[in-house]
Design a protein around this motif. Structure first.
Motif, short mmCIF file in Angstrom:
data_model
loop_
_atom_site.label_atom_id
_atom_site.label_comp_id
_atom_site.label_asym_id
_atom_site.label_seq_id
_atom_site.Cartn_x
_atom_site.Cartn_y
_atom_site.Cartn_z
N GLN A 210 84.73 8.17 90.12
CA GLN A 210 84.64 9.65 89.24
C GLN A 210 86.24 9.90 89.55
O GLN A 210 86.87 10.33 88.56
CB GLN A 210 84.03 10.78 90.23
CG GLN A 210 82.34 10.53 90.07
CD GLN A 210 81.96 10.84 88.59
OE1 GLN A 210 82.65 11.56 88.07
NE2 GLN A 210 80.62 10.45 88.29
N VAL B 69 96.80 14.56 83.73
CA VAL B 69 96.38 14.63 85.35
C VAL B 69 97.55 14.03 86.01
O VAL B 69 97.88 12.99 85.78
CB VAL B 69 95.22 13.86 85.49
CG1 VAL B 69 94.77 14.02 86.95
CG2 VAL B 69 94.11 14.72 84.72
N ALA C 180 94.92 13.67 91.47
CA ALA C 180 93.59 14.08 91.70
C ALA C 180 93.15 13.46 93.23
O ALA C 180 93.54 12.44 93.67
CB ALA C 180 92.56 13.25 90.74
N SER D 272 88.90 7.85 89.65
CA SER D 272 89.52 7.08 88.72
C SER D 272 89.45 7.58 87.26
O SER D 272 90.44 7.49 86.41
CB SER D 272 89.23 5.65 88.88
OG SER D 272 87.95 5.32 88.52
N ALA D 273 88.37 8.04 86.96
CA ALA D 273 88.13 8.54 85.52
C ALA D 273 89.00 9.93 85.40
O ALA D 273 89.56 10.16 84.49
CB ALA D 273 86.42 8.82 85.31
N ILE D 274 88.94 10.59 86.43
CA ILE D 274 89.70 12.04 86.50
C ILE D 274 91.14 11.48 86.10
O ILE D 274 91.86 12.30 85.34
CB ILE D 274 89.43 12.93 87.24
CG1 ILE D 274 87.82 13.50 87.43
CG2 ILE D 274 90.37 14.03 87.55
CD1 ILE D 274 87.36 14.19 88.62
N ARG D 275 91.65 10.57 87.01
CA ARG D 275 93.18 10.38 86.90
C ARG D 275 93.47 9.55 85.66
O ARG D 275 94.56 9.71 85.27
CB ARG D 275 93.47 9.49 88.08
CG ARG D 275 93.35 9.98 89.39
CD ARG D 275 93.57 8.87 90.49
NE ARG D 275 93.69 9.37 91.81
CZ ARG D 275 92.73 9.01 92.79
NH1 ARG D 275 92.21 7.94 92.49
NH2 ARG D 275 92.90 9.71 93.92
N ALA D 276 92.64 9.14 84.88
CA ALA D 276 92.72 8.58 83.60
C ALA D 276 92.83 9.58 82.42
O ALA D 276 93.30 9.23 81.30
CB ALA D 276 91.69 7.41 83.35
N VAL D 277 92.53 10.67 82.58
CA VAL D 277 92.51 11.86 81.65
C VAL D 277 94.12 12.22 81.32
O VAL D 277 94.79 12.44 82.46
CB VAL D 277 91.93 12.94 82.10
CG1 VAL D 277 92.16 14.10 81.20
CG2 VAL D 277 90.37 12.68 82.25
N PRO D 278 94.59 12.20 80.18
CA PRO D 278 95.95 12.45 79.96
C PRO D 278 96.49 13.74 80.58
O PRO D 278 95.75 14.57 80.44
CB PRO D 278 95.86 12.49 78.43
CG PRO D 278 94.94 11.64 78.02
CD PRO D 278 93.68 12.03 78.73
#
Length: 115
Positions: free
Chosen positions: A81, A91, A94, A83-89
């Motif tokens: 979760q 950000v 996290a 890593s998915a949040i950190r991948a959002v442009p």
């Protein structure tokens, strides 16, 4: 019952009158104490956190399956979760936490650095 009769009755029963006055004094002291504690709590909660709250997004993550609520599955889920949040442009950072200091009221933890 008239006010004069009430006063006369209270003057005859001095012990009862004294106990009533003590109870009234204690009640007023408790009300004043509660008001002071509420005022102090509000002052402490309104102190600045040092964070730019307009740039902070809080995303609650809760495992939906019972088997995901224990280790090591919980650790893997949290890592995926995050890593998915950190991948959002956009950000910058996290991380996970148990409690957040960004909400007013409740038991939100300590917002001050230990010195």
């Amino acid at each position: 019952m008239s006010f004069a009769l009430l006063i006369k009755s209270l003057l005859r029963r001095k012990v009862i009158t004294a106990l009533l006055l003590v109870q009234l004094a204690l009640t007023l002291a408790l009300i004043a104490n509660s008001a002071v504690l509420a005022w102090q709590a509000r002052q402490l909660a309104n102190q600045p956190t040092g964070l730019t709250l307009s740039n902070v997004l809080r995303v609650p993550i809760k495992p939906t399956l019972p088997e995901l609520r224990s280790q090591p599955a919980l650790g893997d889920l949290m890592a995926r979760q995050l890593s998915a949040i950190r991948a959002v442009p956009g950000v910058v950072s996290a991380s996970w936490m148990n409690q957040t200091p960004l909400l007013f009221g409740g038991m939100n933890g300590n917002i001050f650095a230990d010195r």
